[in-house]
Design a protein around this motif. Structure first.
Motif, PDB file in Angstrom:
ATOM      1  N   LEU A  34      29.336 -93.378 -54.234  1.00 49.44           N
ATOM      2  CA  LEU A  34      30.030 -92.714 -53.124  1.00 49.44           C
ATOM      3  C   LEU A  34      29.201 -91.601 -52.493  1.00 49.44           C
ATOM      4  CD1 LEU A  34      33.624 -92.442 -54.646  1.00 49.44           C
ATOM      5  CD2 LEU A  34      32.761 -94.144 -53.025  1.00 49.44           C
ATOM      6  N   TYR A  35      28.329 -90.972 -53.272  1.00 48.86           N
ATOM      7  CA  TYR A  35      27.559 -89.850 -52.723  1.00 48.86           C
ATOM      8  C   TYR A  35      26.055 -90.081 -52.676  1.00 48.86           C
ATOM      9  CZ  TYR A  35      26.870 -88.617 -57.662  1.00 48.86           C
ATOM     10  OH  TYR A  35      26.560 -88.637 -58.996  1.00 48.86           O
ATOM     11  N   SER A  36      25.546 -91.044 -53.407  1.00 48.86           N
ATOM     12  CA  SER A  36      24.087 -91.191 -53.479  1.00 48.86           C
ATOM     13  C   SER A  36      23.468 -91.612 -52.152  1.00 48.86           C
ATOM     14  CB  SER A  36      23.686 -92.156 -54.592  1.00 48.86           C
ATOM     15  OG  SER A  36      24.192 -93.445 -54.335  1.00 48.86           O
ATOM     16  N   GLU A  37      24.046 -92.580 -51.500  1.00 52.81           N
ATOM     17  CA  GLU A  37      23.465 -93.034 -50.232  1.00 52.81           C
ATOM     18  C   GLU A  37      23.684 -92.029 -49.114  1.00 52.81           C
ATOM     19  OE1 GLU A  37      24.384 -97.008 -49.019  1.00 52.81           O
ATOM     20  OE2 GLU A  37      24.065 -97.789 -51.038  1.00 52.81           O
ATOM     21  N   GLY A 107      23.552 -76.764 -49.422  1.00 56.02           N
ATOM     22  CA  GLY A 107      24.124 -77.313 -50.643  1.00 56.02           C
ATOM     23  C   GLY A 107      25.629 -77.139 -50.701  1.00 56.02           C
ATOM     24  N   ARG A 108      26.113 -75.990 -50.276  1.00 53.69           N
ATOM     25  CA  ARG A 108      27.565 -75.717 -50.259  1.00 53.69           C
ATOM     26  C   ARG A 108      28.264 -76.669 -49.289  1.00 53.69           C
ATOM     27  NH1 ARG A 108      30.924 -73.457 -53.475  1.00 53.69           N
ATOM     28  NH2 ARG A 108      29.290 -72.030 -54.082  1.00 53.69           N
ATOM     29  N   ALA A 109      27.650 -76.947 -48.138  1.00 54.74           N
ATOM     30  CA  ALA A 109      28.246 -77.865 -47.160  1.00 54.74           C
ATOM     31  C   ALA A 109      28.356 -79.280 -47.748  1.00 54.74           C
ATOM     32  CB  ALA A 109      27.425 -77.873 -45.875  1.00 54.74           C
ATOM     33  N   ARG A 113      31.798 -81.561 -48.889  1.00 54.70           N
ATOM     34  CA  ARG A 113      32.046 -82.918 -48.391  1.00 54.70           C
ATOM     35  C   ARG A 113      32.234 -83.915 -49.528  1.00 54.70           C
ATOM     36  NH1 ARG A 113      27.616 -84.281 -44.083  1.00 54.70           N
ATOM     37  NH2 ARG A 113      28.810 -86.205 -43.982  1.00 54.70           N
ATOM     38  N   ILE A 114      31.644 -83.653 -50.677  1.00 50.97           N
ATOM     39  CA  ILE A 114      31.762 -84.573 -51.810  1.00 50.97           C
ATOM     40  C   ILE A 114      33.065 -84.357 -52.583  1.00 50.97           C
ATOM     41  CG2 ILE A 114      30.749 -85.260 -54.034  1.00 50.97           C
ATOM     42  CD1 ILE A 114      27.995 -84.754 -52.807  1.00 50.97           C
ATOM     43  N   ARG A 119      37.812 -86.232 -55.730  1.00 53.87           N
ATOM     44  CA  ARG A 119      39.259 -86.201 -56.000  1.00 53.87           C
ATOM     45  C   ARG A 119      39.908 -87.561 -55.754  1.00 53.87           C
ATOM     46  NH1 ARG A 119      39.845 -80.239 -53.758  1.00 53.87           N
ATOM     47  NH2 ARG A 119      39.598 -79.154 -55.738  1.00 53.87           N
ATOM     48  N   ALA A 120      39.502 -88.229 -54.702  1.00 53.53           N
ATOM     49  CA  ALA A 120      40.043 -89.564 -54.411  1.00 53.53           C
ATOM     50  C   ALA A 120      39.612 -90.561 -55.485  1.00 53.53           C
ATOM     51  CB  ALA A 120      39.584 -90.035 -53.032  1.00 53.53           C
TER      52      ALA A 120
END
Length: 130
Positions: A34-37, A107-109, A113-114, A119-120
């Motif tokens: 979900l976050y790597s790409e 990094g905070r932004a 977003r992640i 949570r989902a």
């Protein structure tokens, strides 16, 4: 002479610690898709960012303790995150021996977003459990 107890076959696939370890690795890899790409983060990078998103101003040793990752992995991961501009480092002493890590603005932004994705994913995962 002592007699050896009867050898009971050992099947690693039936060993609960092994099964739990492989399960957590599978879950972690699935979430990482979900976050790597989208954010070009590895699993260790996300773990470090997640810890620093929760608590800023940690040393690398504190990050190791909170992530259960070894020092070499954390050191390399922090170096990559510094290079990407996701983490900022501030030296706490004049001797520059102890550094404090925090998410950078970038990094905070990304972290923000992640979090909804995390949570989902957790909700979907939990829905399948009794």
């Amino acid at each position: 002479m002592k007699k050896e107890p009867a050898q009971v076959p050992f099947d690693l696939n039936d060993f609960l610690p092994y099964r739990l370890s492989t399960l957590t690795n599978r879950i972690s890899r699935a979430f990482s898709t979900l976050y790597s790409e989208q954010f070009a983060l590895t699993i260790p990078e996300w773990r470090v960012m997640a810890v620093l998103g929760q608590e800023s101003g940690l040393s690398a040793d504190q990050v190791c303790a909170r992530t259960e990752m070894d020092k070499v992995t954390v050191s390399r991961t922090v170096a990559r995150l510094l290079e990407k501009g996701h983490v900022a480092r501030e030296f706490a002493s004049a001797a520059r021996r102890r550094s404090m890590l925090a998410l950078s603005t970038r990094g905070r932004a990304i972290y923000r977003r992640i979090i909804p994705l995390a949570r989902a994913y957790e909700a979907a995962l939990s829905a399948g459990l009794s």
